[in-house]
Write a protein that holds these residues in place. Structure first.
Motif, short mmCIF file in Angstrom:
data_model
loop_
_atom_site.label_atom_id
_atom_site.label_comp_id
_atom_site.label_asym_id
_atom_site.label_seq_id
_atom_site.Cartn_x
_atom_site.Cartn_y
_atom_site.Cartn_z
N THR A 81 81.35 28.37 10.25
CA THR A 81 81.37 29.68 10.65
C THR A 81 82.18 29.91 12.00
O THR A 81 83.21 31.04 12.00
N LYS A 121 76.05 20.63 3.90
CA LYS A 121 75.87 22.12 3.63
C LYS A 121 74.95 22.13 2.39
O LYS A 121 74.49 23.44 1.90
N GLN A 141 71.81 25.67 1.04
CA GLN A 141 71.93 26.14 -0.32
C GLN A 141 70.63 26.05 -1.13
O GLN A 141 70.73 26.55 -2.21
N GLY A 185 76.31 33.06 -3.92
CA GLY A 185 75.72 32.59 -2.43
C GLY A 185 76.20 33.37 -1.47
O GLY A 185 77.20 33.09 -0.74
N GLN A 202 76.79 34.60 2.60
CA GLN A 202 76.20 34.10 3.89
C GLN A 202 76.62 34.86 5.01
O GLN A 202 77.87 35.32 4.82
N TYR A 203 75.97 35.21 6.12
CA TYR A 203 76.33 36.04 7.16
C TYR A 203 75.97 35.25 8.44
O TYR A 203 74.77 34.66 8.41
N THR A 204 76.81 35.12 9.74
CA THR A 204 76.39 34.62 10.82
C THR A 204 76.55 35.60 11.68
O THR A 204 77.17 36.20 12.03
N ARG A 233 72.43 31.99 10.97
CA ARG A 233 73.05 32.01 9.88
C ARG A 233 71.97 32.48 8.75
O ARG A 233 70.95 31.89 8.74
N ARG A 264 71.38 33.06 4.75
CA ARG A 264 72.31 32.87 3.51
C ARG A 264 71.19 33.04 2.26
O ARG A 264 70.12 32.83 2.39
N ASP A 282 70.88 32.46 -2.15
CA ASP A 282 71.53 31.73 -3.38
C ASP A 282 70.75 32.13 -4.46
O ASP A 282 69.61 32.44 -4.79
#
Length: 754
Positions: free
Chosen positions: A38, A74, A78, A652, A654-656, A666, A668, A670
């Motif tokens: 990120t 990672k 997930q 999937g 994802q935003y930080t 973070r 996330r 999925d």
């Protein structure tokens, strides 16, 4: 192959409105093939993973096959904790497990190829490797994925570099090698369903030449039901408890020579996998004797009495309530750089495993069809590789391979069939030897070609005892096969890579898993009235004979690489043709219900997308696969590919959020979709073995302080508690409905590194 419009209509008909909206509005179709950080720069965000799919390091874009790769660090975010979870996020991959009712078994199906069985005389069509070592057995393979460097999923036949039993594909698990860094990692999870998980990873440099790492892990999760007629059962239905450890030491006395010695072990115990039995739908199962009198029909109410649900189990056989598996192994990898052009590598391994499991097929308190089982296997493998450069434009990898496995399965005194005694004793020794060569040549700066050959010799010595009066029947056979591959890569002006590949593979011949036909031959030859003549008849007309090799040829084209600074993409179109593929199918004929062993031709064709889109603090990973499988019709009967959905999808995002002071959160989610599929190779009668589609959703919300001292996360897996079937098997008397052990789970994950 269906045109684009047809595929779009198929997508629209199968996905829920929410999932379809997400899939259409996403700017990319994404996969797991690219590492992202990120806080990295845009250039760093798209640094491609280096993989070893061709047994030499290559950037993932350069590999001329369909390939998904997962960064081990990672996986937890997930929602991936084992190999079964990997199967939720790779196009045209479905991983299930129900072998002998064991909770740790893994049955991967790639592009319509896999194996439902687990007995020693059967081999999977998708191979699993750990650090280059092939794992021959499926029970006990649901590896805990703590502190893994990388997972690679290779789709399509891999016969040249990976040899037999990879006609569907191969899964590579690569662990972290020791290095000179001093680090300790601690990971813990506490969650619902009494989840307790902890692992410790330590890496330490002892001297300039010597380093080690070690990993210890404990994982426990409660069950989903109770054994209502076995009050003293040690475990609940679906309960799991596993402890594992791994120790590696690396000796590197010079820049040109290194050795890695690794030892690992695991021990798992738990309750029988969740399943139930459908009896009314078939209606031919009956119980002889007991309180109900003679010749009484069984009903669904005998399996699920009033007040209980389908995750409870009504067996009265304590021997099938618990499962266990133990495994240990040691491997030694040695690499020597002879000079700047050539490297020799040797991978030697010895592994042993054993398990206890079994099913009560009727699922009732009555002693009808119950099969407690034990199995074990010991394997030894050695691989010698030579790779390097012939000149500035040509590189190669060549090797010799040896594999030996001895194993057995036992069902005996505590087993029964139709209320009578049951005996199944299988033994087999397999020896495989191979030589291979793969060469890649750059014709220009943009165009390269590659090709490979592999010659394999297989020998099997097997025996079966299914009837004590008959005794043990022995047989031996050998096979050989030449597999090959040709491929070309072209780099376009924008940096994208296009490839075309033709590759072959094969699966060695196999002996019948359950040769009960020997009993019929015994009595047809005279039976107890003339045992000598009956035994002679069996040996003269033996049904315990091996099949021919299964062969596969795959035609594939694809494009992969970085489209722009925000978007990476991989697309593959394939057509795979299989010959002499054995199908064990159940059907209803004029004479009643029977099981037929058919050898068919099968064609699998489809399209696969993987990609990643990233912009500033946002990224989204999506994969999608669509496939059509056509199985040859025989005598008016057409089998279906089992456990093979025609549509697979995962998304999937994802935003930080960057907080004041450098802290970050973070977020996330999925989503994974698998379309309808069949639980066994037959759709008859009345489609009773069809499995519904399933949609699974995970989330992970992680907080990390500015100094990266730790990460604490709230997680949810299968948050909508989707309950789905893993498989369905029609025995003729009833349908075994194998249930998922994948109920919703919410908890807290904590990790730190120092």
């Amino acid at each position: 192959m269906k045109n684009t419009t047809a595929v779009t209509k198929t997508l629209a008909s199968k996905l829920s409105p929410v999932a379809l909206a997400v899939a259409i509005t996403l700017p990319s179709l994404s996969g797991q093939a690219f590492a992202q950080e990120t806080e990295a720069t845009e250039e760093q965000k798209f640094e491609a993973i280096t993989v070893t799919a061709t047994k030499r390091p290559q950037v993932i874009y350069e590999v001329p096959i369909a390939l998904s790769a997962f960064d081990g660090d990672k996986l937890a975010a997930q929602g991936i904790t084992d190999l079964t979870d990997v199967g939720k996020f790779v196009p045209n991959l479905n991983i299930t497990g129900f072998s002998a009712g064991h909770t740790s078994s893994v049955n991967p199906f790639i592009r319509g190829i896999g194996l439902q069985d687990h007995l020693i005389t059967t081999d999977p069509g998708v191979s699993v490797y750990v650090d280059g070592v092939y794992l021959g057995r499926q029970v006990g393979q649901n590896w805990s994925l703590n502190n893994i460097q990388r997972i690679e999923v290779l789709r399509g036949p891999q016969g040249t570099l990976y040899g037999r039993n990879s006609i569907g594909g191969a899964i590579n698990i690569i662990t972290k090698e020791p290095d000179q860094g001093d680090v300790t990692k601690v990971n813990t999870e506490f969650g619902t369903r009494e989840r307790l998980k902890a692992d410790v990873f330590v890496n330490h440099g002892l001297t300039d030449e010597l380093a080690f790492n070690m990993n210890l892990a404990f994982n426990k999760r409660d069950g989903l039901g109770e054994f209502i007629n076995v009050p003293n059962a040690e475990y609940d239905v679906g309960e799991t408890e596993d402890i594992s450890g791994r120790f590696s030491v690396k000796w590197e006395p010079s820049e040109d020579f290194r050795m890695v010695l690794t030892a690992d072990a695991n021990s798992g115990d738990g309750g029988l996998r969740p399943y139930t039995v459908l009896i009314n739908e078939v209606g031919s199962a009956r119980y002889f004797g007991g309180n109900n009198g003679l010749n009484q029909p069984l009903r669904n109410s005998d399996v699920i009495p009033d007040g209980y649900d389908r995750y409870d189990n009504a067996t009265g056989t304590e021997a099938v309530t618990g499962v266990s598996n133990q495994a240990h192994g040691v491997s030694l990898t040695t690499e020597w750089d002879i000079n700047m052009d050539y490297t020799v590598k040797v991978v030697a391994s010895q592994r042993s495993s054993e398990y206890k499991a079994g099913l009560d097929d009727d699922g009732t308190i009555y002693s009808l069809d119950q099969f407690p089982e034990r199995g074990e296997a010991d394997q030894t493998s050695v691989e010698l590789q030579l790779n390097g450069y012939l000149n500035a434009y040509t590189d190669f990898v060549a090797g010799l391979y040896y594999f030996n496995e001895e194993g057995k399965n036992r069902q005996g005194e505590d087993s029964s069939f139709d209320g009578g005694p049951n005996l199944l004793e299988l033994d087999q020794e397999t020896t495989s030897k191979a030589a291979y060569l793969n060469v890649r040549h750059d014709l220009t700066d943009d165009l390269s070609i590659s090709g490979g050959l592999r010659y394999t010799q297989d020998e099997k010595e097997a025996s079966a005892n299914v009837f004590s009066a008959l005794g043990t029947i022995f047989d031996a056979n050998d096979w050989d096969e030449l597999t090959w591959e040709v491929a070309t890569n072209y780099t376009f002006e924008n940096g994208m890579t296009g490839y075309a590949t033709i590759q072959s593979g094969y699966q060695s011949g196999q002996y019948p898993a359950r040769p009960f036909c020997l009993i019929g031959q015994f009595f047809a030859g005279g039976g107890f009235d003339d045992i000598d003549a009956a035994q002679a008849a069996v040996r003269a007309n033996n049904c315990f004979t091996a099949s021919d090799n299964i062969t596969a040829t795959n035609y594939e084209v694809g494009v992969k690489g970085r489209v722009n600074e925000h978007f990476d993409l991989s697309i593959a179109v394939f057509n795979t043709e299989f010959e002499d593929l054995p199908y064990q199918v159940s059907r209803v004929s004029e004479s009643g219900f029977d099981t037929a062993n058919l050898v068919v031709e099968q064609t699998s064709r489809g399209i696969e997308f993987d990609s990643t889109f990233s912009y500033e603090n946002f990224s989204v990973m999506t994969s999608i696969g669509y496939m059509d499988v056509d199985v040859e019709e025989q005598a008016g009967f057409r089998p279906v590919a089992p456990l093979t959905p025609d549509l697979t999808l995962s998304v999937g995002p994802q935003y930080t959020f960057e907080l004041d002071g450098g802290d970050s959160i973070r977020v996330r989610a999925d989503y994974s979709y698998r379309a309808e599929m069949y639980g066994e190779p037959t759709s008859a009668p009345e489609r009773m073995t069809e499995l519904d589609s399933r949609e699974l959703v995970n989330f992970d919300i992680a907080y990390t302080p500015a100094d990266d001292a730790y990460t604490v996360a709230l997680y949810g897996r299968n948050i909508f508690d989707e309950r789905y079937d893993n498989a369905r098997l029609n025995t003729g008397d009833y349908i075994l409905q194998i249930l998922s052990n994948d109920a919703s789970e919410f908890g807290v994950r904590f990790s730190t590194e120092f």
